[in-house]
Design an enzyme around this catalytic site. Structure first.
Site, PDB file in Angstrom:
ATOM      1  CD  GLU A 136       0.184  -1.261   3.194  1.00 32.25           C
ATOM      2  OE1 GLU A 136       0.288  -2.255   2.461  1.00 32.25           O
ATOM      3  OE2 GLU A 136       0.390  -1.303   4.425  1.00 32.25           O
ATOM      4  CG  ASN A 137       4.505   1.208  -1.813  1.00 32.63           C
ATOM      5  OD1 ASN A 137       5.158   0.931  -0.824  1.00 32.63           O
ATOM      6  ND2 ASN A 137       4.373   0.391  -2.849  1.00 32.63           N
ATOM      7  CD  GLU A 144      -2.666  -3.619  -0.789  1.00 31.55           C
ATOM      8  OE1 GLU A 144      -1.909  -2.884  -0.132  1.00 31.55           O
ATOM      9  OE2 GLU A 144      -2.899  -4.810  -0.457  1.00 31.55           O
TER      10      GLU A 144
HETATM   11 ZN   LIG Z   1      -2.625  -4.826   3.946  1.00 33.64          ZN
END
Ligand SMILES: [Zn+2]
Length: 834
Positions: free
Chosen positions: A275-276, A307
């Site tokens: 999840e950047n 995400e």
């Molecule tokens: Zn996660």
């Protein structure tokens, strides 16, 4: 100082940050800004990375204080603190000590870093389809210092700027869009402060699709060789992305704060996705090369929503230390299932019950179980071991119970309070509980203690009491907690029809029910709302008839899970279970249920939980059912495709498999795409059809995915030479991409090759622990887990496994071996009495 003079630091030799060290460092400094300059144009295995970090001392910390920076490069060129050189020989085990700090400081570190092949740090992939080079950065969990020097811990957030020099035809994306300042020179400036583990870079000749929604620019990226598949998938991916944004904006009341939203589908990715902020990375298996079922698309939609949920849970408000990991994962898991079910075309609660909860239930009963929150991870390496079914599925199930307990209004109001109060900062469990209490919840300390801070599952059962029936609750042996369960109990007749349902909040160990008779079956938690082991009030053979007839799909999921749990507890014969569950596979309306059941039948009941000499018969039984479902399904339907995959995997007819591999005699409605071809080739290889079938398939499909399939197929061959070569790949250092390594591991111990692989079982427990000398991070534990000899569920192998656990092991190896041994122990117990 030249790089060659500096000490050599391999990732495996670096120290893992302890919680105490993180607290000390966060109490000493605050980080303002980090400039990262990367030169990605140099050929060879290394690249240049320079950082300038501006940081200050916290209020009250006296000048002259000391701390350290994290740097896991291969060579350190120079360090300068406040304009003065620092001796690079202080760099040891991934750390650079810093002393004489001033109220405001500027730290410059220049070094040489290695591209990785294990999916962590700055990963480099050469696409075998066209020889193009692709990079992506994965900083989670402690891999940021493998590509830039930093203060690597969740609660030292910094603003970032990235300057990247790269070939001019590349696409450059990071936590913000890459702006090309000059040919071959890009700058990325994320809009908000980030934890170091969220900093990413996606760089290479990626193919892209763009769209805009509600003022947010959306990008999808994948390797150029996947461009046709990317374009074919783009509509569905954009639709889910847009619907999820709409849903979360409505639910959370806080707008997405990171500007553009990119989703990059990258090769050799270890996890499902990461999840950047502003630039999610996802495994590129999600860009389907073959036909995918709607259930698979739904699962992918769940990942997309998961995400995105992290943009709030995790990215906007980040846990202070890894032991509050659940603040990220449990919430993202819960929110994604809710979002998909309420806001997209892909309802997901059935998948949550049949796939995710079963995963979590196994984890919560293993010796490695831990509480959802406050799991006590003493250091970052230990924390990584807790990314399991407990942090995801159990946490999400517990949140469902909390919604039932608080009501949705209070639950959501508390979340909104939490986001606005802690935006761009860090928070703990106590902060979240306080937010719910401000929103109107009563004292949640007892709830948090029982559900979040204590491991294990209660057992909810039903039994006769006096002239009626009662619901019973039993806590795990030795547990002091008494959890309240808000559930429904259903009463169903022998035809599967539900006659009545009673809603109960169970706060005592025994509660009399207003339901039940000798002719009916009572099912606790019939709507699949709590987290518990469920035991209905009838014998398993009785339930075998009932299971395929049940009208309510949620009740069937609950009973299937109860049955799988009972097998793992040696309460029911695996062979009886196989027959019962195969009846469900043929009739359940939902593909995700049929698929999960077939997988359990093939991998567990006809393999690990079967005596070795009965596996061929049980596999044939699975094959017969799968083939029958293929024949009875609508031509071209998902169910037909799903069943056909299992028919391939369980077939022992090499002539038929060869015809299928040439696209002859396929059932009408099925087309041999690359993935289906490899399924057939993989099975042929396992049955001993020879190396040439793999070579031919790889000639036809020389892609990265083809290589992974080929690696597994070669490893699965029933020959001494094939096993020798595969074993060497598993236990000797090499630069094989991690994805191929995992494939070799999965192919090695096949259920019907026990005589051939038995000598490797002893070697497994000796040689696998030694791989910690040259592997680290995710791949170290994953190879042990994927390669664990589950096909050898015998008492003597169990002794070997337990002896190995009594020795010294790296935490990642220990976790995988502990979990594998738990499965072996349960399988031995389940097989023995039969
Ligand atoms: Zn996660």
């Amino acid at each position: 100082m030249p790089a060659a003079d500096a000490p050599e630091n391999l990732p495996a030799a670096t120290l893992s940050l302890t919680r105490a060290e993180a607290e000390q460092r966060a109490a000493t400094i605050e980080v303002h800004h980090t400039d990262i300059t990367l030169d990605l144009t140099r050929p060879g295995p290394h690249f240049d990375s320079a950082v300038v970090i501006r940081f200050g001392l916290r209020d009250g910390v006296a000048a002259g204080a000391v701390t350290f920076a994290d740097f896991k490069g291969v060579g350190l060129s120079s360090i300068e603190l406040n304009g003065e050189p620092v001796d690079p020989h202080g760099w040891r085990q991934g750390r650079i000590p810093l002393s004489g700090l001033r109220p405001e400081n500027t730290l410059r570190i220049t070094g040489t870093m290695a591209y990785s092949s294990d999916g962590e740090g700055l990963h480099r992939h050469t696409d075998p389809a066209d020889q193009k080079t692709y990079l992506y950065a994965m900083s989670f969990l402690a891999a940021a210092p493998r590509w830039f020097a930093c203060f690597d811990q969740p609660d030292l957030k910094s603003r970032y700027t990235l300057d990247v020099t790269a070939p001019i035809d590349w696409t450059i994306v990071g936590n913000g869009p890459g702006t090309q300042l000059a040919p071959g020179h890009w700058r990325i400036e994320p809009l908000a402060p980030l934890s170091s583990y969220y900093v990413t870079l996606v760089a290479g000749p990626y193919a892209s699709c763009y769209r805009e929604h509600d003022g947010i620019r959306l990008g999808l990226h994948a390797r150029a060789s996947l461009v046709e598949s990317l374009e074919a998938e783009a509509a569905d991916l954009f639709e889910v992305t847009e619907a999820s944004f709409d849903y979360f904006h409505r639910l959370f009341g806080v707008r997405y704060p990171f500007g553009e939203y990119h989703q990059a589908f990258v090769p050799d990715f270890n996890a499902g996705a990461m999840e950047n902020p502003g630039c999610v990375t996802l495994r590129d298996q999600y860009i389907y090369r073959g036909r995918a079922t709607r259930a698979e698309r739904a699962s992918r939609a769940g990942t997309v929503a998961h995400e995105m949920a992290h943009m709030w849970f995790g990215d906007l408000v980040t846990m202070r230390w890894w032991d509050d990991l659940w603040l990220n994962e449990s919430f993202a898991e819960y929110a994604a299932h809710r979002c998909c079910s309420e806001g997209t075309a892909y309802p997901l609660w059935t998948e949550f019950g049949i796939v995710r909860k079963d995963w979590g239930s196994v984890a919560d009963q293993a010796p490695s179980t831990h509480p959802v929150a406050g799991n006590g991870a003493p250091d970052a390496d230990a924390a990584l071991q807790d990314f399991d079914g407990i942090s995801y599925a159990k946490g999400a199930a517990v949140l469902k119970q909390l919604v039932a307990h608080l009501g949705d209004e209070v639950f959501i109001a508390g979340l909104r309070d939490y986001f606005s109060r802690h935006a761009y900062g860090n928070a703990t469990l106590a902060d979240l509980l306080a937010a719910w209490q401000r929103a109107g919840a009563e004292d949640l300390d007892a709830w948090a203690r029982d559900w979040l801070q204590t491991a294990g599952l209660d057992t909810l059962s039903v039994g006769a009491a006096g002239r009626g029936y009662e619901l019973r609750r039993a806590a795990p042996v030795g547990s002091p907690v008494r959890r309240a369960h808000t559930i429904a109990v259903a009463e169903v007749d022998r035809t599967g029809r539900e006659l009545d349902r009673q809603q109960i909040t169970l706060t005592a160990d025994r509660v009399t029910l207003a339901l039940g008779s000798v002719d009916t079956v009572l099912v606790p938690d019939a709507a699949d709302e709590t987290w518990a082991k469920i035991r209905p009030d009838h014998d398993w053979p009785d339930l075998a008839d009932l299971l395929p007839r049940l009208e309510d799909p949620a009740t069937r999921v609950v009973l299937i899970n109860a049955w799988r749990d009972a097998v793992r507890n040696a309460e029911v014969d695996p062979d009886l279970t196989l027959s019962a569950l195969l009846r469900v596979a043929g009739v359940d309306a939902e593909d995700v249920v049929a698929g999960s059941v077939l997988r359990f039948c093939q991998d567990v009941l006809a393999a690990t939980f079967s005596p070795a000499d009965d596996r061929a018969r049980r596999t044939a039984q699975v094959h017969a059912v799968a083939s029958d479902v293929v024949d009875r399904s609508v031509s071209g339907s998902d169910r037909q495709l799903l069943a056909f995959r299992y028919a391939i995997a369980t077939s022992s007819d090499t002539d038929l498999l060869r015809r299928w591999s040439d696209a002859r005699d396929l059932p009408p409605g099925l087309v041999l795409d690359p993935e289906l071809t490899w399924a057939v080739v993989g099975r042929l290889a396992e049955l001993g059809a020879g190396e040439s079938v793999i070579d031919d398939a790889l000639d036809r499909d020389p892609s990265a995915a083809g290589r992974v399939h080929a690696a597994r197929a070669r490893s699965a061959q029933p020959s001494a030479d094939a096993k020798r070569a595969a074993w060497s790949a598993l236990v000797d250092p090499s630069d094989l991409p991690a994805s191929e390594l995992y494939a070799v591991a999965k192919g090695f111990f096949r259920p019907t090759q026990t005589a051939l692989t038995r000598p490797y079982v002893d070697r497994f427990f000796v040689e696998m622990p030694a791989t910690a000398a040259f592997r680290s991070g995710w791949s170290l534990g994953q190879v042990v887990a994927d390669g664990f000899p589950l096909s050898h569920a015998t008492p003597d192998v169990l002794v070997l496994a337990e002896q190995a656990l009594a020795g010294e092991l790296h935490p990642a190896v220990r976790r995988s071996m502990t979990d594998g041994t738990d499965v072996l122990r349960r399988a031995v117990a389940a097989i023995e009495p039969c």
